[in-house]
Design a protein around this motif. Structure first.
Motif, PDB file in Angstrom:
ATOM      1  N   PRO A 573     -24.980   5.307  -1.768  1.00 40.88           N
ATOM      2  CA  PRO A 573     -25.547   6.626  -2.049  1.00 40.88           C
ATOM      3  C   PRO A 573     -26.781   6.539  -2.941  1.00 40.88           C
ATOM      4  CG  PRO A 573     -23.160   6.708  -2.270  1.00 40.88           C
ATOM      5  CD  PRO A 573     -23.526   5.265  -2.111  1.00 40.88           C
ATOM      6  N   GLY A 574     -26.842   5.507  -3.793  1.00 42.65           N
ATOM      7  CA  GLY A 574     -28.029   5.304  -4.615  1.00 42.65           C
ATOM      8  C   GLY A 574     -29.248   4.991  -3.763  1.00 42.65           C
ATOM      9  N   ILE A 575     -29.059   4.136  -2.742  1.00 47.19           N
ATOM     10  CA  ILE A 575     -30.157   3.856  -1.811  1.00 47.19           C
ATOM     11  C   ILE A 575     -30.557   5.137  -1.089  1.00 47.19           C
ATOM     12  CG2 ILE A 575     -30.769   2.641   0.319  1.00 47.19           C
ATOM     13  CD1 ILE A 575     -29.102   0.299  -0.609  1.00 47.19           C
ATOM     14  N   ALA A 576     -29.539   5.933  -0.710  1.00 49.46           N
ATOM     15  CA  ALA A 576     -29.834   7.226  -0.085  1.00 49.46           C
ATOM     16  C   ALA A 576     -30.623   8.108  -1.043  1.00 49.46           C
ATOM     17  CB  ALA A 576     -28.535   7.916   0.324  1.00 49.46           C
ATOM     18  N   GLY A 577     -30.281   8.044  -2.326  1.00 45.03           N
ATOM     19  CA  GLY A 577     -31.015   8.808  -3.334  1.00 45.03           C
ATOM     20  C   GLY A 577     -32.459   8.369  -3.439  1.00 45.03           C
ATOM     21  N   ILE A 578     -32.705   7.052  -3.358  1.00 36.04           N
ATOM     22  CA  ILE A 578     -34.077   6.536  -3.409  1.00 36.04           C
ATOM     23  C   ILE A 578     -34.870   7.025  -2.198  1.00 36.04           C
ATOM     24  CG2 ILE A 578     -35.481   4.450  -3.292  1.00 36.04           C
ATOM     25  CD1 ILE A 578     -33.327   3.000  -4.874  1.00 36.04           C
ATOM     26  N   VAL A 579     -34.230   6.901  -1.022  1.00 36.38           N
ATOM     27  CA  VAL A 579     -34.912   7.317   0.198  1.00 36.38           C
ATOM     28  C   VAL A 579     -35.194   8.812   0.173  1.00 36.38           C
ATOM     29  CG1 VAL A 579     -34.733   7.438   2.707  1.00 36.38           C
ATOM     30  CG2 VAL A 579     -33.850   5.441   1.507  1.00 36.38           C
ATOM     31  N   LEU A 580     -34.202   9.594  -0.261  1.00 34.99           N
ATOM     32  CA  LEU A 580     -34.391  11.045  -0.349  1.00 34.99           C
ATOM     33  C   LEU A 580     -35.490  11.388  -1.361  1.00 34.99           C
ATOM     34  CD1 LEU A 580     -33.479  13.896   0.425  1.00 34.99           C
ATOM     35  CD2 LEU A 580     -31.773  13.763  -1.396  1.00 34.99           C
ATOM     36  N   THR A 581     -35.515  10.668  -2.468  1.00 35.16           N
ATOM     37  CA  THR A 581     -36.545  10.900  -3.491  1.00 35.16           C
ATOM     38  C   THR A 581     -37.936  10.634  -2.930  1.00 35.16           C
ATOM     39  OG1 THR A 581     -35.006  10.286  -5.245  1.00 35.16           O
ATOM     40  CG2 THR A 581     -37.336  10.225  -5.779  1.00 35.16           C
ATOM     41  N   ILE A 582     -38.033   9.567  -2.127  1.00 39.21           N
ATOM     42  CA  ILE A 582     -39.332   9.248  -1.517  1.00 39.21           C
ATOM     43  C   ILE A 582     -39.754  10.373  -0.577  1.00 39.21           C
ATOM     44  CG2 ILE A 582     -40.468   7.699   0.125  1.00 39.21           C
ATOM     45  CD1 ILE A 582     -38.852   5.432  -1.168  1.00 39.21           C
ATOM     46  N   VAL A 953     -36.825  14.037   8.473  1.00 36.83           N
ATOM     47  CA  VAL A 953     -36.974  12.783   9.222  1.00 36.83           C
ATOM     48  C   VAL A 953     -36.411  11.619   8.431  1.00 36.83           C
ATOM     49  CG1 VAL A 953     -38.675  11.140  10.105  1.00 36.83           C
ATOM     50  CG2 VAL A 953     -38.947  13.573  10.575  1.00 36.83           C
ATOM     51  N   VAL A 954     -36.632  11.632   7.123  1.00 37.36           N
ATOM     52  CA  VAL A 954     -36.064  10.587   6.262  1.00 37.36           C
ATOM     53  C   VAL A 954     -34.538  10.616   6.337  1.00 37.36           C
ATOM     54  CG1 VAL A 954     -35.669   9.998   3.846  1.00 37.36           C
ATOM     55  CG2 VAL A 954     -37.995  10.343   4.673  1.00 37.36           C
ATOM     56  N   LEU A 955     -33.970  11.807   6.219  1.00 33.10           N
ATOM     57  CA  LEU A 955     -32.510  11.942   6.280  1.00 33.10           C
ATOM     58  C   LEU A 955     -31.984  11.541   7.649  1.00 33.10           C
ATOM     59  CD1 LEU A 955     -32.071  15.327   4.380  1.00 33.10           C
ATOM     60  CD2 LEU A 955     -31.355  13.067   3.586  1.00 33.10           C
TER      61      LEU A 955
END
Length: 1006
Positions: A573-582, A953-955
């Motif tokens: 979920p942390g990686i998901a958080g990074i991707v979502l933040t980007i 698109v990121v999600l």
């Protein structure tokens, strides 16, 4: 741009800090790679290599040197979902503690109150002792608690006249001490367990302890390690001078044995060489043709491999290891002149060599050379500053059965105190009458010698006896700090007050699932990142788009660097958080670029347009990001485990994205302007997209209200009739993800397990058709130590027909169970209540921020209406499609995290619109409010489209490539982005407008 120098300096310093922190990860990975090359697949050999260099310098910065242990402590930590392991939440049984303090009182009121408090604890956030006090007063308001606690152990603190409140306060103090002691015992046990980067911490709930053990495979061993009661013992000791002569004999014997073994190996090698000599002649001729220098070239690893056994903590050479095999791994306790020190310590060894010393001293022939009453135990803590060397203490057996003459049961009290000089802390210990007699005999016979205190078979202290101690009251001195004295006192008290520990939550991830998570997480990250970079180039040209991409890359670098600096754990979920933040960090660039284009259309030059664009966009950027930040903070404080990891990356990402988007891009543009370079902020394909829209949003708001109303009614109806699929986070239970060698039918699996569990468990396909997730609440209320093994036995027996006859139980639990989760009913109730508090607090915080920021409660009401709208519809979609879509739609902690993130995203969109409305009202005060609102929404439509599309698109890439474990979580975010975008346009602003109209009408009517 003002303060360019300060911004540039800060960016450079931040980059240097990130490089410094990330360098430890690179160095650690290099050392691990070297170890793997040296070991050639031998796991024990690889572990030995890493242990041997744990205290050696592997990273030299010139001004500071770091050994491998320090480097490893500073590298980025991967969560259990990325590398496998075990996460356990333990709860100290305060129920058992209270019974123990009362010496198992048989009073009916007392026992009824205990049972009532135990029942109420399942549905209450209050501490057990408070619940017990309330229950006791309810059952018999006139009863006195003190009557149950007039024990020898508590006689100095409780008397018959003590009030119930005073007794409860004493019980709380004793319980706190027991919890602290349990924590310390668990910490030392885990430190000895040999796990890299373990984590143990007290949780906010009284009596709960979180333990994370990466890479663990033996679950049964861990459960036993964590739940077994502490063993406290007192032993007489041998003096160093008495033992040394025996050690010399043992060394000579081991030398003879190893010398004989070496000769046997030489004979065998000679015979093998003669047999292979003819076959090697041709190979020798080919080898002779190679350059002469190649034969002598050996890498550092080759040298190490050719001299196995040389690497000891004391850097002994080969001759030392051959002539003094015991003393090459156990350094005698002598001074620089070779004279033996007094005391029971006979030597010390590096941590990696302790098992070798044990194997030498436990050899059957060696045992016959030593006195029958002599045994050896290691100290519980290392004695050197680097934390590598442990002392070996010689104990003396004085009982017929070989047990300790005294154990912890005789200790009635122990507390930290100060000596007469007040110079250092000491420990005062009291024993019962039986223990006092034995203690008097032991101290009388050992004046001038040491008595060792052992906890879990490790020496915690070996104080020297000054005189015979009668009466059972003793002072233990040893130049303790206050904290050390408190810890020792708590350890001494652990014997008289057994603190049972229950596993109330357990999460196990197998290494194969961890590897899959890493691969899927990285793939989703890479794809999402590339998509965002390409999108910015497409929409804003290779000029401005490239600058935004520079900011995104810098943002990613800063996020990972700051994570490493804080010692944060990186989870899936942390990686998901990074991707979502980007994805969300694009929003700041979009806001700036859209404002710059507006300034350009107003006739301003590039330089002025850039300056005004940044200035005018700043308010919307800050408002939007702060609201998301607030939900991230709530998530951090109320979440746990992976959810806290998601919140951490989200918070850090918001801060770094603000810096990158506002300052890094501005610095690049300043460079371009200084060189008179052409800067374009759009492309031909996108320059007119949504540029001159004139949609009458407020005129059509009633249509939107009808659509939203129908969606809300359908959602509420589905929630009421069909309900929600609550995960075990909210209802308690056990889940197991099991992978088979072939595809299986979920109905067949459920039927096969129904006999063992008494009812058919819930079985769903998890990812591929050969993998299922099994959920059951079987024996979830049972806190016995064997219950987890019992459930796994039933699981194995029921699934045997799907596994094949060659799979035994150990192989099943290690290789087929990919992950398992256990959540007790008490902790599930806490999770549910915490989730509700987090949601309510998020809504309140957002309302207050919007109210304060816009100084108008109607804006806050509109924002809350939109957020409530989003939450209900997302819940409704999860209710409607649960069991229909081919992935989990459970309501659990991850879903709550998704809802909170959706709230943050939605309010971000809403606040940007509100900010533009506020601006238009100030610029055009004579225009109708409806016109200003419509113009504000239309002017932000390009930004809304760009941000929503890029985030979605990121999600979508995470949803497709991120793996099964977070698919439901990401689905909630995807739905939330769509619904949140809709509500910011068609709900928040219209509701705020209607509220303001009503207020205006009331004022004008008066």
């Amino acid at each position: 741009m003002q303060n360019k120098g300060a911004v540039r300096l800060f960016a450079i310093l931040l980059a240097l800090v990130c490089v410094y922190q990330l360098s430890f990860t690179l160095v650690s990975q290099k050392v691990k790679k070297d170890a793997a090359e040296y070991a050639q697949g031998d796991v024990s050999k690889e572990t030995h290599y890493l242990d041997s260099i744990s205290g050696e310098t592997v990273y030299n910065l010139g001004i500071r040197k770091y050994d491998y242990k320090e480097v490893q402590a500073r590298e980025i930590n991967l969560g259990l979902d990325l590398r496998g392991g075990m996460n356990v939440t333990l709860e100290v049984s305060v129920y058992d503690l209270v019974r123990s303090l009362s010496n198992n009182s048989t009073d009916s009121t007392f026992n009824a109150a205990l049972k009532l408090a135990q029942q109420r604890q399942k549905d209450s956030q209050e501490g057990f002792i408070n619940l017990f006090g309330q229950a006791f007063n309810e059952i018999d308001p006139n009863a006195k608690l003190a009557a149950n606690f007039l024990t020898p152990e508590l006689k100095e603190r409780i008397n018959f006249n003590s009030s119930n409140a005073e007794v409860l306060e004493v019980i709380k103090e004793e319980a706190d001490a027991a919890i602290d002691n349990t924590f310390n015992i668990l910490r030392t046990r885990i430190d000895r367990f040999g796990v890299a980067q373990p984590n143990i911490q007290k949780l906010s709930q009284r009596g709960r302890i979180l333990v994370e053990l990466p890479g663990i495979k033996d679950k049964d061993r861990v459960r036993n390690l964590l739940q077994s009661t502490a063993s406290l013992e007192f032993w007489e000791t041998y003096e160093n001078q008495e033992v040394y002569s025996y050690l010399l004999e043992v060394n000579e014997f081991i030398k003879e044995i190893e010398s004989a073994n070496d000769k046997s190996e030489e004979v065998a090698e000679t015979a093998n060489e003669q047999v292979e000599e003819a076959a090697n002649e041709q190979s020798d001729e080919i080898a002779d043709e190679q350059t002469e220098g190649e034969e002598d070239e050996l890498s550092l690893l080759d040298e190490l491999a050719s001299t196995e056994g040389d690497s000891t903590g004391l850097n002994q050479n080969a001759d030392m290891a051959r002539d003094f095999p015991l003393f090459s791994v156990l350094t005698p306790n002598v001074n620089n002149q070779g004279q033996l020190f007094q005391g029971p310590v006979i030597g010390f060894a590096h941590q990696k060599d302790t098992s070798k010393v044990n194997s030498y001293l436990n050899m059957p022939r060696v045992r016959t050379m030593l006195p029958r009453d002599m045994i050896f135990r290691w100290t519980i803590e290392p004695f050197d500053e680097a934390g590598n060397y442990y002392q070996l203490v010689a104990l003396k057996i004085t009982t017929r059965d070989g047990s300790a003459p005294l154990d912890g049961a005789v200790v009635t009290d122990a507390r930290q105190d100060f000596g007469q000089t007040q110079a250092s802390a000491e420990v005062t210990m009291n024993m019962n009458s039986e223990g006092a007699k034995t203690w008097a005999r032991m101290t009388k016979n050992n004046i001038g010698k040491s008595i060792a205190i052992l906890l879990d078979d490790y020496v915690v202290s070996f104080p020297t006896v000054q005189t015979e101690i009668t009466g059972g009251r003793s002072q233990i001195t040893g130049n303790f700090t206050v904290e050390e004295a408190k810890d020792l006192a708590n350890m001494l008290k652990s014997g008289k007050m057994p603190a049972k520990v229950n596993i109330v939550e357990e999460y196990v991830v197998g290494p194969s699932l961890g590897e899959q998570s890493i691969k899927s997480g990285l793939w989703s990250f890479v794809i999402a990142f590339i998509v965002v970079l390409l999108y910015m180039l497409f929409f804003y040209s290779y000029h401005a788009g490239a600058v935004a991409n520079v900011a995104l890359i810098a943002n990613l670098f800063f996020i990972i660097g700051v994570l490493a600096s804080f010692g944060a754990v990186l989870t899936l979920p942390g990686i998901a958080g990074i991707v979502l933040t980007i994805g969300m960090s694009v929003d700041a660039n979009v806001l700036i670029y859209e404002r710059i284009q507006e300034e350009r259309r107003a006739g301003k030059g590039v330089k002025l347009a850039i300056a005004d664009g940044y200035k005018n966009a700043l308010s919307a950027i800050i408002d939007g990001q702060v609201t998301t930040l607030l939900t991230g903070v709530v998530l951090y404080f109320f979440g746990s485990g992976p959810i806290k990891g998601f919140a951490t990356t989200l918070i850090i990402g918001i801060a770094t994205s603000l810096f990158s988007a506002i300052f890094i891009t501005r610095l690049v543009f300043e460079q371009f302007l200084g060189r008179d370079k052409v800067i374009k902020f759009t492309t031909k394909a996108t320059s007119e997209w949504l540029q001159h829209t004139n949609i009458k949003f407020l005129e059509k708001r009633k249509i939107a209200y009808v659509i939203s109303g129908i969606a809300i009614i359908i959602s509420i109806a589905s929630i009421s009739i069909k309900g929600l699929n609550y995960g075990i986070d909210f209802k308690g239970g056990r889940t197991y993800v099991v992978a088979f060698d072939q595809d299986v039918n979920v109905a067949d699996v459920s039927s096969a397990l129904s006999d063992g569990f008494g009812t058919s468990p819930e079985v769903k396909t998890f990812g591929s058709d050969n993998q299922v997730r099994i959920t059951t609440n079987y024996l979830i209320d049972d806190n016995s130590e064997s219950v987890d093994n019992q459930v796994e036995d039933i699981l194995y027996q029921g699934l045997t027909s799907f596994l094949g006859g060659d799979v035994d139980r150990d192989e099943f639990t290690e290789n087929y169970i990919q992950s398992s989760t256990k959540i007790g009913p008490t902790i599930s109730d806490d999770i549910k209540n915490t989730a509700m508090i987090a949601l309510a607090l998020s809504l309140l915080v957002i309302f207050l921020y919007v109210f304060i920021r816009f100084r108008n409660w109607q804006y806050g009401a509109g924002a809350i209406a939109a957020l409530a709208h989003d939450s209900i519809i997302v819940l409704g979609i999860f209710s409607i499609f649960s069991g229909i879509l081919p992935f989990s739609l459970e309501i659990d902690q991850a879903f709550i995290a998704a809802i909170l993130t959706v709230l943050g995203y939605s309010i971000n969109d809403t606040v940007v619109v509100f900010d533009r409305i506020r601006e238009y009202v100030g610029l055009y005060p004579k225009r109708r409010l409806e016109e200003n609102n419509d113009n504000a929404i239309n002017s932000t439509l390009r930004r809304t489209f760009s941000t929503s599309l890029s985030t979605f698109v990121v999600l979508l890439s995470i949803f497709i490539f991120g793996g099964e474990t977070i698919r439901g979580f990401v689905f909630a975010l995807m739905v939330g982005v769509v619904v949140g975008t809709y509500s910011s346009l068609f709900v928040a602003t219209p509701v705020a407008y209607d509220f303001r109209n009503k207020v205006v009408k009331k004022i004008t009517s008066k």
